[in-house]
Design an enzyme around this catalytic site. Structure first.
Site, mmCIF file in Angstrom:
data_model
loop_
_atom_site.group_PDB
_atom_site.id
_atom_site.type_symbol
_atom_site.label_atom_id
_atom_site.label_comp_id
_atom_site.label_asym_id
_atom_site.label_seq_id
_atom_site.Cartn_x
_atom_site.Cartn_y
_atom_site.Cartn_z
ATOM 1 N N LYS A 47 0.849 -1.194 0.000
ATOM 2 C CA LYS A 47 0.000 0.000 0.000
ATOM 3 C C LYS A 47 0.886 1.248 0.000
ATOM 4 C CE LYS A 47 -3.849 2.059 2.614
ATOM 5 N NZ LYS A 47 -4.802 1.834 3.735
ATOM 6 N N SER B 257 -9.278 2.219 2.769
ATOM 7 C CA SER B 257 -8.330 2.904 1.936
ATOM 8 C C SER B 257 -7.305 1.988 1.278
ATOM 9 C CB SER B 257 -7.596 3.942 2.792
ATOM 10 O OG SER B 257 -6.923 3.296 3.864
ATOM 11 N N SER C 58 -10.160 -0.126 6.974
ATOM 12 C CA SER C 58 -9.497 -0.019 5.672
ATOM 13 C C SER C 58 -8.845 -1.289 5.177
ATOM 14 C CB SER C 58 -8.435 1.090 5.717
ATOM 15 O OG SER C 58 -9.033 2.355 5.693
#
Lengths: 442, 442
Positions: free
Chosen positions: B81, B151, B175
């Protein structure tokens, strides 16, 4: 500034005023600081990295900023503990693993300081990863046979030695407040998580706190305003006269015995506050605080197990044995014990706030005694209470030990009352500095 | 591996076995993954940065390591990420402030993975600083009109789309787990602070947790073994038959109403566990948990005020308005309210553990329903309980919504029982994947 004052000896607040008035440029200021560095570095060894060319280049850049665009810290030189990332300098953690390592990244705190006009001046010595109690090279400026404390050794020594007005430290047990006492300077460990710790080497998420060094309370206020620390309560004038303090002498078997220097400082501190019209109660912590130190160390051990695993995989043979011990859980703590300790400390935090709210502040010891001779950075136990429980602490210098070394006292307020704490310390500091018996001679 | 299986579709555990046996080189494996990327990227847009040349170069370096020196993750490709630092790739946080920014630093988690043989493959799309709920470019691989969640959008999409077997996410509310449900994959949010978060963008010290994506429970176990997550209790065989579960449907007014897909999944999940011999109780949280979500958001607001101050000073005009709102405390939370919330959540953690200890695990919703159409990453409320209270959670895929999209369920254990949780999920996952109604069609 009197004509004979050397710029290097100014506090940050004084330097800002001189530069703002046009009587001093940042470059001239930097040159004065560098002359102090050149004359003192072979004695004090505060710096892990300092590049005079870079300092002068940054100073000239600051001088080129039009006055209307300058920040509140314009030109203030700041020494950064070498566990905090700086984009333009290496970050080496006093670890052979990271020798000459130079990530292109500023810590959150460094971004805030730079954007407000600070001159990021150099990197100061630390113990390995700010997590051991031996070394580093830095010496106490008031007696170089003695430690400046640790792990924020270089920042404490540099500010105490007038090499820089402001230093950044960190505290996980007592790494900011203890060097504050040993070096005769102001130190603030603010409320936990009130200043970004991003880009600061991780030891414990729940304890690690950025610390600030200065030689005046005004300088600490300048800094926490830039970091936007705000109390709920509006600022009110504080007067020692009529205020109620508690003194916490930590004389029970749960704590190490303070040396004569610290005992005398506590007694004198109480006497001075009383003679200036304050009321001072002696406070003994309720029994439920008995496990505090053991819990702190248990949580820290579990946190070290997580935090140093990457370094352990990277180069176990280059890691201090105490950190290898953390990763390998050599203390054999169970997760259950660690959770009991973690939850137990969490439950004590509001209880300590409730005690603190009864007083203007609590006065407590910062260290066992004067800075010890040698290479061990000293006992941090007294500081650990406030790190574990998240309350803000200021070390006020002013007292003197048997060997003429500085001794400071801790002043503590409830969580998120940092502005209140500085108002109290401003007044208490005037008294302790004037009448405590120790004067800065450098 | 059957002769027709494309290497890109292997789980990490399968890829490790193929490479170990000599039937597959890391380079060939990387070539297969890159072919999948090339055919799918214009549809799924999972990657913020992927450099095929760098991937192949790293793959060849891994192939050159003598077998005896290879780590347990040798050759496993991992999507990272883009809020987690990588030394050899930019880290851009989906923020214009950090466009093309490239600090020369690996996050702690990335160091651990690399040192154990992982192929750090590329950076996956995130919402801005993993702290907003709109965008990014990534699409749900099962229906590109829908969000992959957020996210950790790109990591969820990439693992769901067979572009990489393992993805790293982060979770501050929901997330990691929510994208797990939306993309039909396994997701683990381990116990808080059981994996180093150093070098992972900071939002909240007390909530942020590194998350792991995979397409099998074995893969999650491979990873947590490398991160040295250990329960106190020895590993014991787990059987669904005779086990006692609780189902937490969150139907009270303190929670948003689940959609039909999630309600049906919960009902079917209970029915499947029961039909396989488990006992399942319906659990309703005691009233003292009523403030949990409000407290979580209050603490988060205070934490955002600290965490985004550097970016605010750096370039306020380039910061999402919700993050500007954090820094400016637009919600007008007092410090007193934030402390009440912080301490209140701390007191609930051992209480939730005590509830969880009565069961093999709690089953709860991962998301409101299927992934919604559009660019909003969906509601995270159901996941927030376990983030706020630190317990480990796995999303198990296997259920199907009204539009044929995947729906997962959360399975939760007490803090530091991550290994136990994976043993439970291994058995429960077999059942949900076989009989839940949804099959991976990619």
């Amino acid at each position: 500034m009197s004509p004979t004052t050397e710029p290097y000896s100014l506090t940050a607040t004084e330097a800002v005023a001189e530069i703002k008035s046009g009587r001093l440029t940042v470059e001239k200021y930097a040159q004065s600081l560098l002359s102090r560095y050149e004359s003192r570095d072979s004695t004090v060894h505060a710096w892990a990295y300092l590049n005079p060319e870079l300092v002068l280049q940054e100073a000239r850049k600051l001088d080129a900023i039009p006055p209307a665009e300058r920040g509140p810290l314009h030109g203030v030189a700041i020494g950064v503990k070498d566990v905090i990332l700086t984009k333009d300098m290496p970050t080496q953690y006093n670890s052979p693993i990271y020798k000459d390592d130079h990530p292109q990244l500023d810590a959150g705190s460094v971004i805030v300081l730079r954007k407000n006009g600070a001159l990021i001046y150099g990197k100061t010595h630390t113990t390995e990863f700010a997590a051991t109690s031996v070394g580093p090279a830095a010496r106490n400026p008031h007696d170089t046979t003695r430690t400046p404390g640790g792990s924020s050794s270089g920042s404490g020594a540099a500010v105490g030695d007038l090499q820089v007005p402001i230093g950044l430290g960190t505290q996980t047990i007592g790494s900011t407040i203890r060097p504050g006492s040993f070096n005769g300077i102001y130190a603030l460990k603010p409320t936990w998580n009130s200043i970004s710790r991003e880009g600061q080497k991780l030891y414990s998420l729940i304890f690690d706190t950025l610390g600030l060094y200065s030689r005046s309370v005004e300088d600490l206020r300048l800094l926490i305003n830039v970091f936007q620390l705000q109390d709920d309560e509006p600022g009110e004038h504080f007067s020692v006269k009529g205020a109620k303090f508690a003194v916490l002498k930590l004389k029970t078997p749960n704590w190490p015995e303070a040396g004569k220097g610290t005992k005398d400082a506590l007694d004198l501190g109480v006497q001075l506050l009383t003679s200036h019209g304050a009321e001072v109660e002696e406070l003994v912590l309720p029994d439920e605080f008995d496990d505090l130190t053991a819990w702190h160390l248990q949580v820290l051990s579990g946190d070290g197990r997580i935090a140093f695993l990457p370094d352990y995989y990277y180069a176990k043979d280059k890691l201090h044995e105490s950190l290898v011990g953390h990763v390998e859980n050599s203390e054999k703590y169970s997760r259950k014990e660690q959770l009991k300790a973690f939850d137990g400390l969490a439950a004590l935090r509001p209880k300590m706030d409730a005690i603190l709210e009864k007083y203007a502040a609590i006065i407590a010891p910062s260290a066992l005694d004067e800075a010890p001779v040698g290479n061990n950075t000293g006992n941090a136990t007294f500081c650990g209470i406030w790190t574990a429980l998240h309350q803000p602490v200021v070390n006020i210098p002013g007292f003197k030990g048997a060997n003429g070394m500085p001794i400071g006292l801790s002043v503590i307020a409830p969580r998120y009352r940092d502005q209140h704490l500085l108002r109290v310390c401003k007044e208490v500091g005037k008294i302790f500095e004037a009448e405590g018996g120790w004067k800065r001679s450098l």
